[in-house]
Design a protein around this motif. Structure first.
Motif: not given
Length: 160
Positions: A29-48
């Motif tokens: 995860w640290h290769f993909l985001t600088d703000s920590g691992p993402k939950s499914q809810a956070e990923c849903l918002e990110k997808i939006r």
């Protein structure tokens, strides 16, 4: 290695679970985001937000589908600029099967990149990504110091 059959489809909300698996994987995860691992809810918002960026023409997000299953993603950032960046991720259970290489080759052939300069940076420690980019034949520019660490940088200029 045999090239796997994949489809690139527009990222959609139903892919949040698989996207979260990638963005919360302790090994990467640290290769993909600088703000920590993402939950499914956070990923849903990110997808939006990703969908909105695609609609605005500032980015393009695809889900990688194999045998009707979400197995990863490919993204082009800064699409409205001359130099774009590409990011990607594959679910842990589907890594080292040629999926990222097949998806990257498909994205690099996308006519929306015509005439663009492409930059792909990967963490110095991310050997899998480094090897993938070398295998894809993208010219290696060297190590560069970024705001958040040292990155291997690969650059390519597409023809118009």
């Amino acid at each position: 290695m045999e090239v796997p059959e994949i489809l690139l489809v527009d990222m959609e909300e139903s892919h949040a679970s698989g996207y979260a698996e990638i963005l919360s994987d302790p090994a990467t995860w640290h290769f993909l985001t600088d703000s920590g691992p993402k939950s499914q809810a956070e990923c849903l918002e990110k997808i939006r937000r990703n969908i909105q960026s695609t609609q605005k023409g500032t980015a393009r997000y695809w889900s990688i589908i194999r045998e009707e299953e979400f197995v990863g993603f490919m993204a082009i950032h800064n699409l409205n600029q001359e130099e774009v960046a590409i990011s990607y991720g594959v679910r842990p259970s589907h890594r080292r099967k040629g999926i990222a290489l097949a998806a990257l080759q498909e994205v690099l052939a996308w006519k929306g990149l015509s005439g663009k300069r492409i930059s792909i940076a990967t963490h110095k420690e991310n050997e899998a990504s480094f090897n993938l980019l070398k295998k894809a034949g993208i010219p290696y520019e060297g190590l560069h110091t970024a705001k958040r660490g040292i990155r291997h940088v690969f650059k390519l200029h597409t023809e118009s």
